[in-house]
Design a protein around this motif. Structure first.
Motif, PDB file in Angstrom:
ATOM      1  N   GLU A  53       0.815  -1.213   0.000  1.00 57.19           N
ATOM      2  CA  GLU A  53       0.000   0.000   0.000  1.00 57.19           C
ATOM      3  C   GLU A  53       0.850   1.265   0.000  1.00 57.19           C
ATOM      4  N   ALA A  59      -4.088   5.636  -7.430  1.00 55.39           N
ATOM      5  CA  ALA A  59      -5.245   5.060  -8.126  1.00 55.39           C
ATOM      6  C   ALA A  59      -5.472   5.712  -9.489  1.00 55.39           C
ATOM      7  N   ASP A  60      -5.141   7.006  -9.611  1.00 57.16           N
ATOM      8  CA  ASP A  60      -5.382   7.678 -10.895  1.00 57.16           C
ATOM      9  C   ASP A  60      -4.363   7.294 -11.963  1.00 57.16           C
ATOM     10  N   VAL A  62      -3.988   4.141 -12.802  1.00 60.99           N
ATOM     11  CA  VAL A  62      -4.510   2.899 -13.372  1.00 60.99           C
ATOM     12  C   VAL A  62      -5.158   3.197 -14.720  1.00 60.99           C
ATOM     13  N   ASP A 113      -9.573  -8.066  -1.781  1.00 61.20           N
ATOM     14  CA  ASP A 113      -9.249  -6.895  -0.953  1.00 61.20           C
ATOM     15  C   ASP A 113      -8.080  -6.073  -1.497  1.00 61.20           C
ATOM     16  N   TRP A 114      -7.672  -6.313  -2.739  1.00 51.43           N
ATOM     17  CA  TRP A 114      -6.627  -5.488  -3.353  1.00 51.43           C
ATOM     18  C   TRP A 114      -7.223  -4.646  -4.470  1.00 51.43           C
ATOM     19  N   GLU A 115      -6.806  -3.398  -4.554  1.00 48.16           N
ATOM     20  CA  GLU A 115      -7.194  -2.523  -5.655  1.00 48.16           C
ATOM     21  C   GLU A 115      -6.259  -2.778  -6.843  1.00 48.16           C
ATOM     22  N   PRO A 116      -6.670  -2.355  -8.065  1.00 42.10           N
ATOM     23  CA  PRO A 116      -5.826  -2.618  -9.242  1.00 42.10           C
ATOM     24  C   PRO A 116      -4.399  -2.107  -9.107  1.00 42.10           C
ATOM     25  N   GLN A 117      -4.199  -0.930  -8.510  1.00 39.23           N
ATOM     26  CA  GLN A 117      -2.837  -0.402  -8.377  1.00 39.23           C
ATOM     27  C   GLN A 117      -1.983  -1.275  -7.454  1.00 39.23           C
ATOM     28  N   HIS A 118      -2.625  -1.914  -6.462  1.00 41.61           N
ATOM     29  CA  HIS A 118      -1.890  -2.813  -5.574  1.00 41.61           C
ATOM     30  C   HIS A 118      -1.517  -4.109  -6.307  1.00 41.61           C
ATOM     31  N   THR A 152      -8.583  -8.468 -12.125  1.00 44.26           N
ATOM     32  CA  THR A 152      -9.767  -7.736 -11.649  1.00 44.26           C
ATOM     33  C   THR A 152     -11.065  -8.439 -12.034  1.00 44.26           C
TER      34      THR A 152
END
Length: 364
Positions: A53, A59-60, A62, A113-118, A152
């Protein structure tokens, strides 16, 4: 204070001696069967999550990951490089997977529980002491995102849907064995890319160029993690066999040329691309692409690839890489670095649109 410092130094010395004994005498049990001491797994996992993290891109950063072609490309790389540890969606893991420490989590659990950037950071950099490798190449980020696009989609994907997505095409009788089967999963048995605009059509490129490109991928002269993995399974004999097979495929149009059927704005864009390709555009800094890449009826050099008929998204990305100095390749790569360095974003889009609008091998 002096007494405190002496005691502290003594304790530090004892600790250092203990650490040396553990290392040199092998007192620490490294067996995966023995497991971790209580609390160690929590410390390692918490450190892992916080480290990801902290270092993941914002995030922007991605890109748009909704393109089905991007998802399909990522899925096929996952199937060849990652499935062996994380299995397919809802697929059981083997006894060998479960005997690792830590055991690779099933893919749906791994992406939870992970976002695309992670996910991007994890795929690109890997994780120490976990068996999770770093991405095979260092300098490019764009070839990591297809895998992220696939990941994703995994939470809602069934095993049947996954198997359909990665299923290889039927091979012709003259296919050159398992090497062709692996390549055909993305490029098709006929080299036409299976309709995926994110991969090049091999039926257009020619035997010598394909062989030189495979060598460049395997040696790292051309950076692309997906292709570096694929080429690493080959040797010079495999390169030649694959190049000969795909170089023998006859180019055939995937669709009719678009230049006469596109609406006005798109048609004007293609016209600008044609002017740039022919060297008749206003910009004196842009050399004529047609001098090396056509369109022409006969190839000028075995190491100059035809561009007519290649997918527009693929062409645009390659032009961006050339301009930004991020692409290598054959012994002629330095020519493209010079040719592309002054191109604007609009000129890149126009050139990609023009060459994509032509039939393979078209001479106009």
């Amino acid at each position: 204070m002096r007494r405190f410092l002496i005691h502290t130094a003594i304790l530090a010395g004892i600790a250092a001696i203990g650490a040396v004994l553990v290392v040199w005498l092998g007192l620490f049990n490294v067996s995966a069967r023995s497991g971790h001491l209580p609390g160690v797994s929590w410390v390692l996992h918490t450190t892992f999550r916080n480290a990801v993290e902290l270092r993941a891109p914002p995030a922007d950063a991605v890109p748009d990951l909704s393109d089905p072609d991007l998802v399909a490309l990522g899925a096929r790389h996952y199937d060849g490089a990652c499935r062996v540890c994380h299995a397919g969606p809802d697929e059981g893991r083997t006894a060998t997977m479960l005997s690792m420490l830590p055991a690779p989590p099933p893919i749906k659990e791994a992406v939870a529980d992970w976002e695309p950037q992670h996910l991007f950071w994890i795929v690109k950099h890997g994780v120490k002491m976990s068996g999770m490798p770093a991405w095979p190449t260092r300098t490019r980020d764009d070839d990591v995102w297809p895998v992220v696009a696939f990941l994703t989609r995994v939470p809602e994907m069934t095993l049947a849907e996954y198997e359909e997505l990665v299923a290889p095409p039927e091979l012709p009788a003259d296919a050159a064995g398992a090497d062709v089967a692996y390549c055909a999963s993305c490029h098709g048995a006929d080299g036409r890319g299976r309709g995926n605009a994110q991969v090049p059509r091999l039926d257009i490129l020619g035997e010598a160029y394909i062989a030189a490109s495979l060598t460049a991928y395997r040696t790292g002269a051309r950076q692309n993690g997906i292709m570096h993995h694929a080429a690493s399974t080959l040797d010079a004999t495999g390169d030649a066999r694959l190049a000969r097979f795909y170089g023998a495929q006859q180019p055939s149009p995937a669709s009719d040329p678009q230049s006469d059927s596109e609406p006005g704005g798109k048609r004007d864009h293609i016209t600008l691309g044609r002017d740039l390709a022919m060297g008749s555009a206003a910009s004196a800094d842009v050399p004529a692409c047609s001098a090396c890449h056509g369109p022409w009826p006969d190839r000028l050099s075995a190491l100059f690839p035809r561009l007519a008929g290649q997918p527009e998204p693929y062409l645009l990305r390659q032009l961006e890489l050339w301009r930004d100095g991020e692409r290598g390749g054959t012994s002629r790569a330095h020519l493209m670095h010079q040719a592309a360095k002054d191109l604007t974003d609009g000129e890149l889009r126009a050139l990609a649109a023009y060459y994509a609008s032509l039939k393979p091998g078209e001479a106009r």
